[in-house]
Design an enzyme around this catalytic site. Structure first.
Site, PDB file in Angstrom:
ATOM      1  NE  ARG A  30      -3.614  -2.436   2.323  1.00  0.00           N
ATOM      2  CZ  ARG A  30      -4.573  -2.808   1.486  1.00  0.00           C
ATOM      3  NH1 ARG A  30      -4.967  -1.975   0.541  1.00  0.00           N
ATOM      4  NH2 ARG A  30      -5.145  -3.996   1.579  1.00  0.00           N
ATOM      5  CG  ASP A  31       1.453   5.583  -2.258  1.00  0.00           C
ATOM      6  OD1 ASP A  31       1.710   6.400  -1.346  1.00  0.00           O
ATOM      7  OD2 ASP A  31       1.863   5.709  -3.417  1.00  0.00           O
ATOM      8  CG  HIS A 101       6.481   2.917  -8.481  1.00  0.00           C
ATOM      9  ND1 HIS A 101       7.630   3.662  -8.722  1.00  0.00           N
ATOM     10  CD2 HIS A 101       5.551   3.804  -8.048  1.00  0.00           C
ATOM     11  CE1 HIS A 101       7.396   4.927  -8.438  1.00  0.00           C
ATOM     12  NE2 HIS A 101       6.144   5.046  -8.039  1.00  0.00           N
TER      13      HIS A 101
END
Length: 111
Positions: A30-31, A101
């Site tokens: 998760r960011d 990414h």
């Protein structure tokens, strides 16, 4: 691995992160600064600086990242409602961490 690459350090577990998916070539987490209710990062373990730096031998990574993103969208229950996939490329394109990414964002309420 690049010595100062944040994602390389995360991949090598030098910086703690909770992977929600991992195989021998890719990790997903998760960011930490989400831009949507769901914001995942799909990151190859191989250090590739940017989309501008991929070669023919890297094409397998790109397609694998997209398939994994699709599967993560299903797992996170946004596949039916919809989601976005994108790469930021270089500073002018919004790239902050120079390790390729793929962003998967979604989860907005539908009216």
């Amino acid at each position: 691995m690049e010595n100062d690459c944040l994602f390389c350090k995360i991949i090598n577990k030098e910086i703690p992160s909770d992977f929600i998916y991992e195989n021998d070539r890719v990790v997903v987490f998760r960011d930490i600064n989400p831009q949507a209710p769901l914001h995942l990062l799909i990151v190859p373990k191989k250090h590739i600086r940017s989309i501008n730096d991929i070669t023919g031998e890297d094409l397998g990574f790109i397609s694998e990242m997209i398939i994994i993103a699709r599967d993560m969208a299903k797992k996170e229950l946004v596949a039916e409602s919809g989601y976005k996939l994108f790469f930021n490329v270089e500073k002018g394109g919004g790239q902050i961490i120079f390790h390729i990414h793929l962003h998967l964002i979604g989860g907005w309420k539908q009216d």
